[in-house]
Each structure stands twice: as structure tokens, then as C-alpha cells.
Write a protein that holds these residues in place. Structure first.
Motif, PDB file in Angstrom:
ATOM      1  N   UNK A  69       0.653  -1.191  -0.061  1.00 37.26           N
ATOM      2  CA  UNK A  69       0.095   0.103   0.010  1.00 37.26           C
ATOM      3  C   UNK A  69       0.813   1.171  -0.209  1.00 37.26           C
ATOM      4  N   UNK A  70       1.814   1.613   0.761  1.00 41.47           N
ATOM      5  CA  UNK A  70       2.735   2.517   0.813  1.00 41.47           C
ATOM      6  C   UNK A  70       3.635   2.778  -0.578  1.00 41.47           C
ATOM      7  N   UNK A  71       3.988   1.604  -1.021  1.00 42.72           N
ATOM      8  CA  UNK A  71       4.703   1.517  -2.324  1.00 42.72           C
ATOM      9  C   UNK A  71       4.012   1.962  -3.365  1.00 42.72           C
ATOM     10  N   UNK A  72       2.551   1.670  -3.344  1.00 44.14           N
ATOM     11  CA  UNK A  72       1.785   1.889  -4.582  1.00 44.14           C
ATOM     12  C   UNK A  72       1.536   3.501  -4.514  1.00 44.14           C
ATOM     13  N   UNK A  73       1.295   3.808  -3.227  1.00 48.03           N
ATOM     14  CA  UNK A  73       1.075   5.370  -3.021  1.00 48.03           C
ATOM     15  C   UNK A  73       2.131   6.178  -3.560  1.00 48.03           C
ATOM     16  N   UNK A  74       3.557   5.741  -3.159  1.00 47.08           N
ATOM     17  CA  UNK A  74       4.704   6.303  -3.436  1.00 47.08           C
ATOM     18  C   UNK A  74       4.804   6.211  -5.068  1.00 47.08           C
ATOM     19  N   UNK A  75       4.655   4.878  -5.742  1.00 47.44           N
ATOM     20  CA  UNK A  75       4.628   5.057  -7.095  1.00 47.44           C
ATOM     21  C   UNK A  75       3.665   5.911  -7.813  1.00 47.44           C
ATOM     22  N   UNK A  76       2.460   6.127  -7.278  1.00 42.06           N
ATOM     23  CA  UNK A  76       1.555   6.819  -7.966  1.00 42.06           C
ATOM     24  C   UNK A  76       1.737   8.251  -8.039  1.00 42.06           C
TER      25      UNK A  76
END
Length: 292
Positions: A69-76
Motif C-alpha cells: 500500500x505505501x509502495x503503491x502510493x509512492x509509485x502513483x
């Protein structure tokens, strides 16, 4: 790692990052003669992601994903949001000055880190921000035009998106279970999926696979889109959030100097004054004595 050694390593990483990203504004300007901005962005990050995972294999690091979830938020926010918003701003406005608006990121970071991470800036850091802000305005020279309100708003939103990713990454690093290269590779993979979708959905001219375009793509895959983002998250991990943000201002002023040296784009009086103000702010921020 001792605190002094960690900071020194981050500053060395910043020097390499500044040279890579500064020169890349010239490379991107040349590459967009051969393809649309979204196709180029998607391709550079597809190959950049492959470089990062290849580097992890060479270093025999675990390919296990970080918290998704944090990695996805950072990626987006870091890969997809920042890149897409800046490219949209470049399409509708003046290229160089509109792109530089993305480097309002440090000012967003100070506010976001204050509220989200409780990193209250010191008086010296406020002073550096106060000196750097008019310096950035002098480099941008908004009185010459920035490509219209829409383009300006998109570039500012890109800077805000990047700032959000810095705070999210800092919060994730605080857990102590994620390494910079691991997070860079996975967030880039997730963000690249969004960029590829945009490139497929938005019509653009066909790609001209000229040798210059292939060379620009190769440079972007290995350095600006691959290794440089790993260096950036290493800097975010090692330095206080607002310091990491402020030091990124070295990129636009170095970009102006490289454009002068390589393209003959000599800075005028306002740009020279802006470079001097930003340089003074960065020196004060990084070289002044620290307490504690």
C-alpha cells in the motif's frame, strides 16, 4: 552507520543525482523531437524498472516487495503522478520554465513534513527557504510567461505530487524495514503501470526510432529513471525531509549552467541573481554548524 558518515554519503549521492538530472533536461528536450511525451515517459520507466530489478539481482538483494500500500502510493505520486503532470504541463506550455516549476517541491515538502512528520523547520531553515523562493522566481522569470494558467497549475501540481511522495517515503523508511533500492524498484514498477496505461490511452504521433532517440532512451533507462531515483530515495532516507527537499534545488540551477555550457543558453541578469540566491541558501542549509 554514524550520523556524520550517513549525511556525507547522502551529500555525495546528491552531487551525482544533480549532474544526472540536470543534464537530462537537455536529453529530454532532444528526445521529444522523435516521440510524444507520454510514450517516452512510459518507455523510459519500463526500461528503468528493468535496470533497477537487474541491479537488485546483481547485488543479490531480496526481490520481496515492500509493504504494497505505501509502495503503491509512492509509485502513483513519485513516478506516475509527478511525471504525467509535468509532461502535460510541457505539452501545453513553455518547456524549460514550466518544467522548472516542478522544483517548487521543496516548499511543499517543508509544509507537508511539518504537519505529517512533525519535523518543524528551524529559524535557519526558514531563512534558507525565504532566500531560495525569490531565487527560484528569478530563475523562472514568470514575467516572461509560463505557458498559461493551465500549464502552470499542472507543473505546480507535479511538484506537490513529488513532495507527497517524499513524505510517504520518509514515513515508510521510519519503520526501518525497507531499503532505498528495494523501494525504488517496486514503487517504479507500480507507477510505470499507470504511465503505460496513459501512453496507450492518449493518442500521440508515432515514434521515430532514430539513433539519437534510442541513445536518449538508453541514457534515461540507466541513469535518470533508474539509478538516480534510487539515489534520491537514499537521500530521503539519510537526510531530514526538508533538507532533502531543499537540496534538490541544486538541480535547476545546475541545469541552467549546463544549458549555458552545452546549448549556449546564457543566463540573463535575473537568472544569475536567482542562481546566486539559491546557491547561498543551499550552502547555508548544508554547511552551517548544527546543534545536537
Amino acid at each position: 552507520m554514524p550520523r556524520t558518515d550517513a549525511r556525507r554519503g547522502a551529500l555525495y549521492a546528491l552531487i551525482a543525482l544533480t549532474l544526472i538530472w540536470s543534464y537530462n533536461w537537455i536529453v529530454m528536450k532532444q528526445a521529444l523531437q522523435y516521440s510524444g511525451p507520454f510514450a517516452f515517459s512510459a518507455l523510459r520507466y519500463v526500461f528503468g524498472t528493468a535496470v533497477l530489478f537487474g541491479l537488485m539481482l546483481l547485488r543479490r538483494e531480496s526481490l520481496a516487495p515492500p509493504p504494497l500500500k505505501p509502495a503503491l502510493a509512492i509509485g502513483l505520486t513519485q513516478t506516475a503522478g509527478f511525471q504525467a503532470l509535468v509532461q502535460l504541463a510541457l505539452v501545453g506550455g513553455g518547456a524549460g520554465r514550466t518544467a522548472l516549476l516542478a522544483y517548487t517541491m521543496p516548499f511543499w515538502v517543508v509544509l507537508l513534513a511539518w504537519f505529517a512528520l512533525r519535523e518543524r523547520p528551524s529559524a535557519r531553515q526558514w531563512f534558507c527557504l525565504a532566500a531560495a523562493a525569490p531565487g527560484l522566481i528569478c530563475v523562472l522569470e514568470p514575467w516572461r510567461g509560463l505557458g498559461g494558467l493551465r500549464s502552470t497549475a499542472l507543473a505546480l501540481a507535479g511538484g506537490l505530487s513529488w513532495a507527497v511522495s517524499v513524505v510517504l517515503a520518509k514515513r515508510l523508511f521510519a519503520r526501518g524495514t525497507v531499503e532505498p533500492l528495494q523501494l525504488t524498484a517496486w514503487q517504479m514498477l507500480l507507477g510505470t503501470l499507470a504511465l503505460v496505461a496513459l501512453a496507450l490511452l492518449i493518442p500521440e504521433r508515432p515514434i521515430d526510432w532514430a539513433p539519437s532517440y534510442v541513445a536518449a532512451l538508453a541514457y534515461n533507462a540507466v541513469l535518470p529513471s533508474g539509478i538516480a531515483w534510487a539515489l534520491w530515495l537514499f537521500i530521503v532516507q539519510r537526510l531530514p525531509t526538508h533538507v532533502a527537499g531543499m537540496t534538490s534545488l541544486a538541480v535547476p540551477i545546475t541545469g541552467v549552467l549546463l544549458a549555458w555550457a552545452i546549448l549556449g543558453e546564457r543566463p540573463d541578469a535575473a537568472e544569475t541573481a536567482g542562481i546566486a540566491l539559491i546557491a547561498a541558501a543551499l550552502l547555508t542549509l548544508n554547511l552551517a554548524p548544527r546543534r545536537g
